[in-house]
Design a protein around this motif. Structure first.
Motif, PDB file in Angstrom:
ATOM      1  N   UNK A 140       0.823  -1.213   0.000  1.00 28.97           N
ATOM      2  CA  UNK A 140       0.000   0.000   0.000  1.00 28.97           C
ATOM      3  C   UNK A 140       0.860   1.267   0.000  1.00 28.97           C
ATOM      4  N   UNK A 141       1.996   1.247   0.685  1.00 32.74           N
ATOM      5  CA  UNK A 141       2.895   2.414   0.668  1.00 32.74           C
ATOM      6  C   UNK A 141       3.440   2.623  -0.742  1.00 32.74           C
ATOM      7  N   UNK A 142       3.884   1.547  -1.384  1.00 35.15           N
ATOM      8  CA  UNK A 142       4.378   1.662  -2.760  1.00 35.15           C
ATOM      9  C   UNK A 142       3.279   2.171  -3.688  1.00 35.15           C
ATOM     10  N   UNK A 143       2.055   1.676  -3.500  1.00 30.58           N
ATOM     11  CA  UNK A 143       0.940   2.113  -4.362  1.00 30.58           C
ATOM     12  C   UNK A 143       0.649   3.601  -4.172  1.00 30.58           C
ATOM     13  N   UNK A 144       0.611   4.049  -2.929  1.00 31.18           N
ATOM     14  CA  UNK A 144       0.334   5.471  -2.658  1.00 31.18           C
ATOM     15  C   UNK A 144       1.448   6.344  -3.238  1.00 31.18           C
ATOM     16  N   UNK A 145       2.700   5.928  -3.060  1.00 28.75           N
ATOM     17  CA  UNK A 145       3.817   6.684  -3.627  1.00 28.75           C
ATOM     18  C   UNK A 145       3.737   6.718  -5.149  1.00 28.75           C
ATOM     19  N   UNK A 146       3.449   5.574  -5.754  1.00 30.23           N
ATOM     20  CA  UNK A 146       3.323   5.492  -7.215  1.00 30.23           C
ATOM     21  C   UNK A 146       2.228   6.422  -7.710  1.00 30.23           C
ATOM     22  N   UNK A 147       1.026   6.291  -7.143  1.00 31.00           N
ATOM     23  CA  UNK A 147      -0.085   7.129  -7.588  1.00 31.00           C
ATOM     24  C   UNK A 147       0.206   8.607  -7.350  1.00 31.00           C
ATOM     25  N   UNK A 148       0.833   8.928  -6.230  1.00 25.61           N
ATOM     26  CA  UNK A 148       1.170  10.325  -5.938  1.00 25.61           C
ATOM     27  C   UNK A 148       2.144  10.906  -6.942  1.00 25.61           C
ATOM     28  N   UNK A 149       3.183  10.151  -7.263  1.00 27.44           N
ATOM     29  CA  UNK A 149       4.170  10.629  -8.234  1.00 27.44           C
ATOM     30  C   UNK A 149       3.570  10.767  -9.630  1.00 27.44           C
ATOM     31  N   UNK A 150       2.713   9.835 -10.000  1.00 30.59           N
ATOM     32  CA  UNK A 150       2.042   9.926 -11.301  1.00 30.59           C
ATOM     33  C   UNK A 150       1.151  11.161 -11.351  1.00 30.59           C
ATOM     34  N   UNK A 151       0.388  11.390 -10.299  1.00 34.28           N
ATOM     35  CA  UNK A 151      -0.493  12.570 -10.269  1.00 34.28           C
ATOM     36  C   UNK A 151       0.297  13.871 -10.297  1.00 34.28           C
ATOM     37  N   UNK A 152       1.415  13.933  -9.582  1.00 34.36           N
ATOM     38  CA  UNK A 152       2.252  15.126  -9.610  1.00 34.36           C
ATOM     39  C   UNK A 152       2.818  15.374 -11.004  1.00 34.36           C
ATOM     40  N   UNK A 153       3.251  14.324 -11.679  1.00 36.28           N
ATOM     41  CA  UNK A 153       3.784  14.471 -13.038  1.00 36.28           C
ATOM     42  C   UNK A 153       2.697  14.951 -13.997  1.00 36.28           C
ATOM     43  N   UNK A 154       1.511  14.380 -13.888  1.00 31.33           N
ATOM     44  CA  UNK A 154       0.400  14.797 -14.752  1.00 31.33           C
ATOM     45  C   UNK A 154       0.031  16.246 -14.474  1.00 31.33           C
ATOM     46  N   UNK A 155      -0.001  16.623 -13.219  1.00 35.52           N
ATOM     47  CA  UNK A 155      -0.296  18.012 -12.858  1.00 35.52           C
ATOM     48  C   UNK A 155       0.749  18.961 -13.443  1.00 35.52           C
ATOM     49  N   UNK A 156       2.015  18.604 -13.321  1.00 36.55           N
ATOM     50  CA  UNK A 156       3.081  19.428 -13.883  1.00 36.55           C
ATOM     51  C   UNK A 156       2.917  19.570 -15.399  1.00 36.55           C
ATOM     52  N   UNK A 157       2.622  18.468 -16.070  1.00 38.04           N
ATOM     53  CA  UNK A 157       2.450  18.484 -17.527  1.00 38.04           C
ATOM     54  C   UNK A 157       1.277  19.372 -17.912  1.00 38.04           C
ATOM     55  N   UNK A 158       0.160  19.223 -17.211  1.00 36.46           N
ATOM     56  CA  UNK A 158      -1.026  20.031 -17.535  1.00 36.46           C
ATOM     57  C   UNK A 158      -0.776  21.520 -17.300  1.00 36.46           C
ATOM     58  N   UNK A 159      -0.175  21.864 -16.176  1.00 33.02           N
ATOM     59  CA  UNK A 159       0.116  23.277 -15.881  1.00 33.02           C
ATOM     60  C   UNK A 159       1.081  23.835 -16.916  1.00 33.02           C
ATOM     61  N   UNK A 160       2.117  23.076 -17.225  1.00 33.98           N
ATOM     62  CA  UNK A 160       3.096  23.543 -18.211  1.00 33.98           C
ATOM     63  C   UNK A 160       2.469  23.701 -19.589  1.00 33.98           C
ATOM     64  N   UNK A 161       1.609  22.759 -19.970  1.00 31.83           N
ATOM     65  CA  UNK A 161       0.955  22.855 -21.282  1.00 31.83           C
ATOM     66  C   UNK A 161       0.052  24.080 -21.356  1.00 31.83           C
ATOM     67  N   UNK A 162      -0.701  24.320 -20.287  1.00 24.82           N
ATOM     68  CA  UNK A 162      -1.573  25.501 -20.266  1.00 24.82           C
ATOM     69  C   UNK A 162      -0.740  26.776 -20.329  1.00 24.82           C
TER      70      UNK A 162
END
Length: 179
Positions: A140-162
């Motif tokens: 569960x710790x690995x899953x939370x870290x994985x999902x968190x890092x993926x969401x942060x990367x997607x957020x960065x990409x979306x903000x940068x694209x905008x």
């Protein structure tokens, strides 16, 4: 210079494999696992993981095995797609916090791949051999870290694209290249 063919390849592979993974794993949605494989990923205690394992064995064990195999193919596609896009946007900023954030998010995408692989290995151990407080907690710790890092990367990409589309470079820098 950005090779959009490579980014497009990773994007298409990610979409196709995620859809295939979702379709293949549809039988893993059960009363003990209402979110399918995600229920097992986020089971932080042995009781919940045991309930899922008991429900999946023996009839759904092959579906679980195929799901794990497919997920190991998905990992490099989504990880390298996020890595490439975060890296692309980070080099557009000459300096500043958004440039550094892009580098961190690119690195975070690679870390998400490692967490995902570790989580899969722990789930395989849990379903096939032994479920312990350590395996469920680490999964569960690995899953939370994985999902968190993926969401942060997607957020960065979306903000940068905008920002790129609107021409508002938050770092105060100029765009170095258009790709």
């Amino acid at each position: 210079m950005t090779n959009w063919k490579i980014i497009g390849f990773f994007f298409a592979g990610t979409l196709i494999l995620l859809l295939l993974l979702r379709w293949q794993g549809r039988t893993l949605y059960t009363p003990a696992a209402p979110k399918g494989i995600v229920s097992l990923e986020l089971s932080s205690n042995p009781g919940a993981a045991n309930a899922i394992a008991h429900e999946w064995r023996p009839t759904l064990i092959n579906a679980f095995r195929w799901n794990m195999l497919l997920d190991f193919f998905v990992i490099p596609f989504y990880g390298l797609f996020l890595y490439s896009l975060c890296g692309y946007f980070s080099v557009l900023y000459k300096q500043g916090i958004f440039q550094r954030a892009g580098v961190l998010m690119a690195f975070g995408s690679l870390m998400a791949m490692l967490f995902d692989a570790g989580e899969n290995i722990l789930m395989i151990i849990s379903i096939h051999w032994v479920i312990t407080p350590v395996t469920t907690l680490l999964t569960s710790v690995f899953a939370v870290l994985k999902f968190g890092l993926i969401l942060l990367a997607i957020l960065y990409i979306l903000v940068s694209a905008v920002c790129m589309l609107l021409g508002k470079w938050l770092s105060g820098g100029e765009v170095e290249g258009k790709g």
